[in-house]
Structure formats: C-alpha cells, structure tokens
Design an enzyme around this catalytic site. Structure first.
Site, mmCIF file in Angstrom:
data_model
loop_
_atom_site.group_PDB
_atom_site.id
_atom_site.type_symbol
_atom_site.label_atom_id
_atom_site.label_comp_id
_atom_site.label_asym_id
_atom_site.label_seq_id
_atom_site.Cartn_x
_atom_site.Cartn_y
_atom_site.Cartn_z
ATOM 1 N N ASP A 17 0.822 -1.201 0.000
ATOM 2 C CA ASP A 17 0.000 0.000 0.000
ATOM 3 C C ASP A 17 0.863 1.260 0.000
ATOM 4 O O ASP A 17 1.807 1.387 0.783
ATOM 5 C CB ASP A 17 -0.908 -0.011 1.234
ATOM 6 N N GLU A 21 1.681 -0.067 -4.815
ATOM 7 C CA GLU A 21 0.824 1.075 -5.133
ATOM 8 C C GLU A 21 1.699 2.315 -5.024
ATOM 9 O O GLU A 21 2.229 2.620 -3.955
ATOM 10 C CB GLU A 21 -0.356 1.192 -4.176
#
Length: 581
Positions: A244, A281
């Site tokens: 993330d 990400e």
C-alpha cells in the site's frame, strides 16, 4: 517455548503467559532484544510488560483473538494440514481480482468468501488480491488501519480461516495476493511506541509521524516489516503481496526499504522453489520502483498504474475534477499515451500537483506486465462520496468498453469485485471504530472532505452506520439477471481471449500501436495480430484497420469484419476484438 521481543529502551521486560508472569533476560547477542522460555501451546494467551507497565500484545503477534487491544495468542503453523500441493502461479500473463472479505459476501468471512471462489475460477482470473487482513478495531472496515502485522482479523476467521481460503483457492488453480500496509499502523490499537522507536518525527505522512525506516533503530523496524512480509508468503503459502502507498515510505538510506524487501522476497522464492512477487501502489510514476535491481532499480515486480485508470475514467465519464483534470483535456489522447508509454505523466506538468511529475519508462527494459491496469479499484470507487461504481455512471455498453480496454491492454489487468457483472451495489467507506472520539473524527472528516466539493453533509454516508457496510455487500442474485448476466459473459469471453491469444500477454510494451479520433470518440490499437476497437460515442463509427483481412473474435454488439477497404463499422458504445490473418 521461547518468547522474545525487541524493546531497546526498556530497563525491565516481563512476560505474562496463561496467567503466569516471568522476567525476560537481555539477549547478549542481539542488542535491544529480550528473551525467555515459558510453558505454552497453540492458543496460549500472552503479552509483554515494559518497565512494569500494562501487559500489551506482542508486536509480532500471530493472533489477536480479542482484537487489537487484547492479549496475543500462540499459533502453531505446523498444526494445519495443507491439502493442495502448490507450485505457485507467476504474475506474467495473470488477471488479478481485488476482493474485500468483509463485503464479498453478506457473512463477511474468509470461509464464506472461499465458498464463492468457484465463480472466480469460472470467470478465468488467475489471482485473488485480498484487501488487508490485519486486525483492526471493531468488526467491519476497509482494513487500512490495521495493527499486528503477522495476524489475521479475528471476525474474518483468524489464521486457520486464511489457510483454508488459500488451500481452496490453490485447489481451483487461483493464486492469492495480500494487500499489506507498511506506511502506517492504527492509530487505534497501535502499541508499538511502547516497545521501541518504530516511528520517527523526522518525516511526516498523511497519517502523522512516519514509520522509522532511516532514523536510529530503523534496522530493527525494517526487519520487522520484512519478516512480516516473508511470514505471509511462507506460513500462509501466499503468492504475492500488494504494498500500500509506497510513496509514503519515507526512506533516505542508500538501500531503500523496497530494495531490501524485494531482495528478501526473491530469496524466499528461491528457497521455496516457487514464484513470489510484489506489487506496489505508487503515485510517483518512477520507473526505478519496477526496474530490476541488477539494472539499478528497486526490484519490485509490478505497480498499480493510476494513469491508465484516470485516462480511461475521464474518457468514459467526462469527469474533470481533481486529478482527472489533466486527463480530461483530451482523454483519448491521454488514454493512447498510457497504452503506448505506460505513464501519462512522464515528466509532464501536472495541474493537480502544480509541478512536473513522473519520469519516462524505458519500454525496451520494462516489461508491460509490470504495470497493472484497471477501470475500478477499492480506492477509485470507495473514495467517491457515495461509493458509486462505474456501472452507475455509464451505460452497459460503455462499461463493456472499459472491460475491453482493461483486458486487452498491454498491462496486467485487475478487476474490482463485482465489476465483472456491473454490480448495482455501491462500495462505500465504512468503519467500526470502538473509540467514540475517533469514530466522530472520521465521520466529521469525511463530511468536511466532500463538503469542499459541493456535497451536502446528509448525502455523505456515515462510515460508522452499519447500513453503510451492508449496502456495500455484493448482491449475488445480480449475475443471474440482465443486464448483469450479459456483462458477466463479456468479461468471461475477454479473459478467455487473453488465455487463447499469445499477443494479448506479450510483454513488449513498445509493440503497441494506437489510433484515435477525439471528435468521433473512437480508439483502436494493435498488439501483434490482435486489433481492438472501441467506440465511446453514441453514433456508429467507421474505424480504419488497414488492408489485411481480419476476423472478429468478440464483439459487444454484432458487427461484420472490416470490408475490403479495411474499414470496421462499430455501433455506438460498443467494442470489438479481432485477429488479422
């Protein structure tokens, strides 16, 4: 059983295990570590007290039966008898499917989700990408405020349920990827600061002080994160991890944390003799993240590509707010650029950021599968005020065009759960914070955020209202009804074409050629012998494909192949995939 904990600033550490207390001793070979033995078995409850403070959960806890604030529990991973031999499934050629356990089914558990994996195998996807599973306050939430980076959220079923899920997925030939969050923890239930310098005010992130990756004590913090990642891959037989928001990993050291992590994961893959991968990400548009370490990069195996999403979304919906502004000026040109060059912002000016952004990919060095392409994600849907999906914004034909572009583009495609049948349910932001002050702060912050964009407060769903989560659960009766059934058949056909046509998984990003007409709202591209044409306009379009004969492989609306003049006539809001012969 041996217990150990890192508490470098402590003068005394005690272990509380199954009601008994004993003092730990300093490890003479590892500065800052405390260790000791105590009788324990699978399920034994324990915690640590630093300098006679409260008994806290283990930072490396494998299970939190009573949630983030409770004692930890011993997990004996050897107790689980794996049923499915698994040689692994690599990322190249794959199709990812992002899934949130808490809303994939009304039950919201891993076991209930496992019962629905046959749908994904029949759809043709290759990997299930689970949103975060680490424990968080309450029962329901997105999972990005988790703590205990080795543990599985107990309301989802805990460690054993995840193993059953992975076993079932592997039995169906599906790889499993887990979304992990290294850029922040908590805040609720985050007891790490009581043990050591896990965080530093040297850097700040949107969540406050940064995870300590480069200040004093950072060697152990980095090891904490790396060891957690390896544990997921090893103990649960996962195939990959999604990382993330890696742009929020503040790290000034010569060896970046991502390089250290990718080195460790590649080493584990060699030891286990099965492929493992990392997907970052990142909004940096920095090719170094996905460039192999041997070529001077950080060695992450792939990254989400928001530029493709933003260009596609702007072309389909006409939206131009926020970060869509740069793409909305000429959306088909932006979409064409991402299909050819991967990034749209490759050193160009970004009005959203007020500066130049990104760096060009070397298409001769970076394989196309290292970019993940999608028309929807949990972020792009759930961070809209009302969690409205693409299918609620456009016609079924345009939703089918989005599927065509996503599943035939050069990138590794990813679907967000339910998009394959144009789900009519929203996917909204929901929480279940047990701290009333935090719950109110989240509620008010959400409303203020969207009020600034013109939304009335009463129109923004209350994240703490259980109905917000309930509205976000998939309706599994929809795939049997129109227009959902037709959209689902289209997704199945496109995914099957990826498996049947080698040109659609060709890793050569430089091989793609694109033509488009912004006024006519059509775009066509070539990948080897495959031709893809989409008409986003409402009127039929005449699209030139060249003089070679071409055969229709799939079409949303019935069409004839191109005539002798090479012109393909495509109905409005429709798409076609052809092969030239």
């Amino acid at each position: 059983m041996q217990f150990e904990v890192w508490a470098p600033q402590a003068g005394r550490v005690t272990l509380r295990c199954d009601g008994a207390t004993r003092a730990l001793e300093r490890d003479p070979e590892r500065p800052g570590w405390w260790c000791g033995e105590a009788p324990a078995r699978d399920g034994s409850r324990y915690g640590f007290a630093v300098d006679d403070g409260p008994v806290l959960p283990d930072p490396r806890s494998r299970r939190q039966p009573d949630g983030p604030d409770g004692l930890s529990a011993v997990v004996d991973h050897g107790r689980y008898a794996w049923r499915t031999p698994w040689a692994g499934r690599p990322l190249p050629g794959g199709v990812l499917y992002e899934l949130h356990v808490g809303t994939y089914t009304p039950e919201g558990t891993l076991d209930a989700a496992a019962e629905r994996l046959g749908h994904l195998a029949g759809l043709g996807v290759t990997h299930v990408e689970l949103m975060p599973l680490c424990p968080f306050p309450g029962r329901h939430g997105w999972g990005y405020e988790g703590v205990s980076l080795w543990a599985v959220h107990e309301p989802y079923g805990g460690p054993e349920a995840l193993k059953r899920f992975v076993d079932r997925a592997h039995d169906l030939g599906l790889g499993v990827v887990l979304d992990v969050v290294h850029n922040h923890l908590g805040p609720s239930g985050n007891y790490l600061p009581a043990f050591g310098p896990y965080f530093t005010d040297t850097h700040h992130t949107p969540w406050g002080v940064a995870v300590n990756l480069d200040a004093p004590g950072s060697d152990e913090v980095r090891a904490y994160l790396v060891d957690s990642a390896l544990a997921w891959l090893r103990d649960y037989r996962l195939d990959g991890l999604r990382l993330d928001a890696v742009h929020a990993l503040a790290d000034t050291r010569a060896c970046h944390f991502l390089e250290q992590l990718s080195t460790a994961v590649d080493g584990l893959a060699a030891d286990l003799e099965r492929p493992l991968f990392l997907i970052a990400e990142s909004d940096l548009n920095d090719p170094r993240i996905i460039t192999p370490r041997a070529e001077g990069g950080l060695g992450v195996h792939a990254q989400w590509n928001d530029d493709f999403h933003h260009a596609l979304h702007a072309a389909l919906t006409g939206e131009s707010q926020g970060y869509y502004a740069d793409f909305a000026r000429d959306p088909l040109a932006a979409l064409a650029k991402t299909l050819i060059r991967g990034y749209f912002h490759d050193g160009t000016y970004s009005s959203f950021r007020g500066r130049s952004h990104g760096r060009a990919l070397d298409r001769g060095r970076v394989a196309a599968h290292r970019l993940t392409g999608y028309s929807q994600t949990h972020d792009q849907v759930g961070n809209r005020a009302q969690g409205d999906r693409l299918a609620s914004l456009v016609s079924p034909g345009l939703a089918a065009c989005a599927a065509t572009l996503t599943l035939t583009a050069p990138f590794t495609p990813m679907l967000f759960m339910g998009e394959e049948w144009a789900a009519g349910t929203p996917w909204q932001f929901f929480t279940d914070h047990t701290d009333p002050q935090l719950a109110q702060a989240v509620r008010q912050g959400r409303r203020r955020e969207f009020a600034a964009h013109g939304w009335r407060e009463e129109d923004v769903p209350d994240p703490q209202d259980p109905a917000t989560r309930e509205r976000s659960c998939l309706d599994w009766s929809e795939p049997e009804r129109e227009p959902h059934a037709r959209v689902l058949d289209w997704y199945r056909r496109l995914i099957a074409l990826r498996a049947e046509q080698p040109d659609l998984t060709d890793p050569d990003l430089a091989d793609t050629r694109v033509a488009y007409d912004g006024t006519g709202r059509w775009l066509a591209f070539r990948r080897g012998d495959i031709r893809v044409a989409v008409n986003l306009g409402t009127e039929p379009a005449a699209i030139p494909l060249g003089n070679r004969p071409a055969r229709v492989l799939a079409a949303w609306e019935p069409v004839e192949g191109p005539g002798a003049n090479g012109i393909l006539r495509v109905p409005g809001e429709s798409s076609v995939v052809l092969v030239q012969e």
